[in-house]
Design an enzyme around this catalytic site. Structure first.
Site: not given
Ligand code: 13P
Length: 229
Positions: A88, A157, A193
């Site tokens: 992550h 992400e 998001s």
């Molecule tokens: P958000 O959905 O708060 O943008 O976070 C995404 C995330 O990092 C999931 O691992």
């Protein structure tokens, strides 16, 4: 579709228990091929059974030993955990996990036959350099990673879309997932998001096999709204 809730550093042990009970009430009896994952903080781990998979957000790549402040495999086994998030961006950036460390974790948990949700994503300055810079950056995050591993799920992400309320556009998601699909034949989740108002559009994009959700997964109603959108 795959719907994964990453609680990050949110929810207590009791709050997680309430959440999982409510989630189970809502999803039980649903007749779908969807898979639901929940990644709570370590302190909330327990023996849960439901129509979802409980995983962890991190673990030290060791069975047990002298690693002050870390959690090892033995502590996960106590709760039957067999699923982990690796790579992550918050761990890469804030906890300074290098690609080498990430790859070491991957190899360890692959060896232990864990299901691995492997996260990749580019920072804004790379996105601003254009598509080929993004692709180069993302593919470098596969260094040392066995992308042929059978129990692998990829999560794309973009860092600039995480927790900002500004999801990547449909075009950005579509083109990035298309390129990733050419390199890995595994499910690819989008994260950044995702919320009840953009979920329908995001899951309809080609090569998007699900979502990894932070903020909008923290309330069970909101997470359930994503699952049923
Ligand atoms: P958000 O959905 O708060 O943008 O976070 C995404 C995330 O990092 C999931 O691992």
């Amino acid at each position: 579709m795959i719907y994964a809730a990453n609680f990050k550093t949110n929810h207590t042990r009791s709050g997680t228990k309430r959440y999982l009970e409510e989630l189970q009430q809502k999803i039980s009896g649903r007749n779908t091929a969807d898979r639901i994952f929940v990644f709570p903080p370590f302190t909330a781990l327990d023996h849960y059974e439901g129509d979802y998979t409980l995983g962890v957000q991190n673990c030290y790549p060791v069975r047990k030993g002298a690693f002050t402040g870390e959690i090892g495999l033995e502590q996960l086994e106590e709760f039957g955990i067999g699923t982990i998030l690796i790579g992550h961006s918050e761990r890469r950036q804030l906890l300074h996990e290098t690609q080498e460390i990430v790859a070491e974790k991957f190899a360890f948990f692959q060896q232990e036959n864990f299901e691995i949700v492997y996260c990749i994503g580019e920072p804004l300055e790379i996105r601003e350099q254009g598509d080929s810079a993004v692709v180069e950056y993302l593919l470098a995050q596969f260094d040392g990673i066995d992308t042929a591993y059978g129990k692998l799920i990829i999560a794309y992400e973009p860092i600039w879309a995480i927790g900002t309320g500004r999801s990547a556009t449909v075009g950005e998601i579509a083109s990035t997932h298309k390129v990733l699909r050419q390199s890995v034949s595994k499910p690819i989740l989008y994260g950044g998001s995702v919320n009840p108002s953009n979920i329908a559009q995001i899951v309809s994009i080609d090569n998007v096999d699900g979502v990894l959700v932070g903020s909008a997964s923290l309330s069970v109603d909101s997470f359930y709204a994503l699952i049923t959108a």
